[in-house]
Design a protein around this motif. Sequence first.
Motif, short mmCIF file in Angstrom:
data_model
loop_
_atom_site.label_atom_id
_atom_site.label_comp_id
_atom_site.label_asym_id
_atom_site.label_seq_id
_atom_site.Cartn_x
_atom_site.Cartn_y
_atom_site.Cartn_z
N LYS A 96 -0.80 78.24 9.41
CA LYS A 96 0.00 77.00 9.75
C LYS A 96 0.69 76.56 8.29
N GLY A 97 0.95 77.28 7.48
CA GLY A 97 1.69 77.00 6.15
C GLY A 97 0.67 77.25 4.97
N PRO A 98 1.15 77.24 3.86
CA PRO A 98 0.23 77.39 2.50
C PRO A 98 -0.66 76.41 2.24
N GLY A 99 -1.90 76.90 1.86
CA GLY A 99 -2.85 75.96 1.50
C GLY A 99 -3.66 75.14 2.57
N ARG A 100 -3.52 75.63 4.11
CA ARG A 100 -4.29 75.09 4.99
C ARG A 100 -5.68 75.55 5.10
N ASP A 101 -6.54 74.94 5.01
CA ASP A 101 -8.07 75.60 5.28
C ASP A 101 -8.19 75.94 6.76
N LEU A 102 -8.26 77.17 6.84
CA LEU A 102 -8.44 77.82 8.30
C LEU A 102 -9.88 77.29 8.98
N ARG A 103 -10.68 76.93 7.98
CA ARG A 103 -11.89 76.71 8.60
C ARG A 103 -12.02 75.45 9.32
N ILE A 104 -11.04 74.53 9.16
CA ILE A 104 -10.95 73.28 9.94
C ILE A 104 -10.45 73.54 11.19
N ASP A 105 -9.46 74.37 11.27
CA ASP A 105 -8.99 74.76 12.75
C ASP A 105 -10.03 75.57 13.49
N ALA A 106 -10.78 76.61 12.71
CA ALA A 106 -11.97 77.41 13.50
C ALA A 106 -13.19 76.44 14.05
N CYS A 107 -13.37 75.44 13.15
CA CYS A 107 -14.45 74.59 13.52
C CYS A 107 -14.12 73.88 14.94
N ARG A 108 -12.69 73.40 14.81
CA ARG A 108 -12.43 72.54 15.96
C ARG A 108 -12.11 73.48 17.30
N GLY A 109 -11.72 74.49 17.13
CA GLY A 109 -11.48 75.37 18.35
C GLY A 109 -12.86 76.16 18.72
N ILE A 110 -13.95 76.34 17.82
CA ILE A 110 -15.40 76.38 18.39
C ILE A 110 -15.79 75.29 19.15
N ALA A 111 -15.62 74.22 18.41
CA ALA A 111 -16.29 73.06 19.14
C ALA A 111 -15.42 72.61 20.49
N LEU A 112 -14.42 72.95 20.68
CA LEU A 112 -13.59 72.98 22.05
C LEU A 112 -14.55 73.98 23.00
N TRP A 113 -14.73 75.19 22.46
CA TRP A 113 -15.15 76.14 23.36
C TRP A 113 -16.50 75.73 23.86
N CYS A 114 -17.36 75.03 23.01
CA CYS A 114 -18.74 74.72 23.29
C CYS A 114 -18.66 73.50 24.16
N ILE A 115 -17.60 72.52 23.91
CA ILE A 115 -17.50 71.32 24.78
C ILE A 115 -17.34 71.78 26.34
N PHE A 116 -16.49 72.82 26.44
CA PHE A 116 -16.16 73.17 27.71
C PHE A 116 -17.42 73.90 28.36
N LEU A 117 -18.27 74.83 27.64
CA LEU A 117 -19.23 75.15 28.22
C LEU A 117 -20.43 74.17 28.55
N ASP A 118 -20.45 73.15 27.54
CA ASP A 118 -21.37 72.25 28.13
C ASP A 118 -21.13 71.16 29.24
N HIS A 119 -19.76 70.98 29.65
CA HIS A 119 -19.05 70.18 30.72
C HIS A 119 -19.29 70.77 31.94
N VAL A 120 -19.90 72.24 32.04
CA VAL A 120 -20.15 72.69 33.38
C VAL A 120 -21.53 72.53 33.51
N PRO A 121 -21.93 71.77 34.61
CA PRO A 121 -23.27 71.77 34.77
C PRO A 121 -23.95 73.09 35.25
N ASN A 122 -25.20 72.91 34.74
CA ASN A 122 -26.31 74.21 35.21
C ASN A 122 -25.35 75.57 34.78
N ASN A 123 -24.79 75.56 33.75
CA ASN A 123 -23.86 76.79 33.23
C ASN A 123 -24.85 77.42 32.08
N ILE A 124 -25.23 78.67 32.20
CA ILE A 124 -26.14 79.45 31.49
C ILE A 124 -25.28 79.61 30.10
N GLY A 125 -23.95 79.51 30.03
CA GLY A 125 -23.07 79.61 28.78
C GLY A 125 -23.29 78.39 28.10
#
Length: 454
Positions: A96-125
């Motif tokens: 996304k251009g020079p100087g961007r800290d990729l950890r920020i986008d990675a944290c948001r992406g992983i958080a979005l995955w976890c939010i999806f897994l938590d939003h499914v009731p009774n999900n082993i994920g």
Amino acid sequence: MMMVPAPAPHSSVEMVTISSIDLAASREPMRWRPDSDAPFDLDKDRGRAAPNTDIRRTLAEIERNAKVLRGRHLHLEPELLATPAKPLVGALPDLKGPGRDLRIDACRGIALWCIFLDHVPNNIGSWLTLRNYGFSDTAEVFIFVSGVTCALAYGKACSRDGWAGVISRTLWRSWDIYAAFLLLTVACAVMVYLAGAGRFADESNTRILLEYPGATLAHAAILQYRPVNTDVLPLFVVYHLLFAPLLWLLLRVPNLTLSASLLLYALVQVFGWTVPTWHNNVWFFNPLAWQLLVVLGAWCVIAGEGFWPWVTSRTALVLAVLYLAVSLIIALSWSLKPPEALVPQALAKLVYLVDKSNLDPLRLLHFFALAILAVWLVPRNWRGLTTPVMRGAIRCGENSLAIYCFGVLLALASHIGLVDISDGLPMQVALSLAGILVMIAAAALLSSIRFKPK
């Protein structure tokens, strides 16, 4: 190499190479031959001795400096000093251009995955997320990182376009989130209606929308009604609208602004202040409490340099690990029968006291501990950011608004599939994995077709 005055008849300087032998010989009386090989007599011509005296003084000073350098063991070659330092790991992809800290986008992406897994009731994920291993979950991570990205994006806009640019960008971003929230509300109602309503209408809080669409949409338009799992979007609508004055305060009185945010958070914990909503008068994410994470994230970017040494200290790391260990034991005890087998009953019941709506202090401390541990374990040039999994997370983080809305619909569809088709373990695993893969594919598609201005 050094520069010394030339002999008296000349008005220039000479470059003289001085070796270690010259330094050792500098302790002995020196001879200077200006024009011939005849020795120079200091007693006969003291006026011409000044150059020799200057040379002797300079050499003595060089020798003293050399001794100091040798005492410090600084054996550096000029070639090493001229060679730029090489990174410890391979070059990271610049997505996304020079100087961007990729950890920020990675944290948001992983958080979005976890939010999806938590939003499914009774999900082993959901056992792959933070929710079952401590007091906080990925909601704190997502909102804090949003504060960081707002400070970076709007701070850059301020330096480039002035405050008019900041206000314009915050208004446009608020409108984007507001429009996405209304479209998501309608989409949830349509999906529940196609699934036959029933229990899904009650569990998704869309029954009132299906029965009274006019009044419900009117309240949704003023952010007083929200289907299940969409509460964070109205929160960001408000925060982006108010971020321009917040940024102005942080740039001028950062510590005072953070103190005011902490005071408001404390008053919420003491008096239970909240924002009224319709129709059940409950805003799952109380904006008066969760604002602290947004302000704190922006403060860390703008004025957090002085706090950084403490975060990276070993003392902070030890305290964070201890707190995470205690919270892990208590969280795991909730799944045991009986819970007293692992911890005392008073601690086992602590789960009922940890309030998410008002961001309970135990949740806040747990998030701080996680942040400290992440700083220690994941440096900016972490090689893991180049792996396919992290690349997928980065793509999702770059398109956080669209992927969040898409994840809410995927979670609702997965819940319908578990109820109507099968709720077995293979089905849970398949839906969890398929949902994350579809989110990554959608994010990659959005990144490839997004219009990029010149």
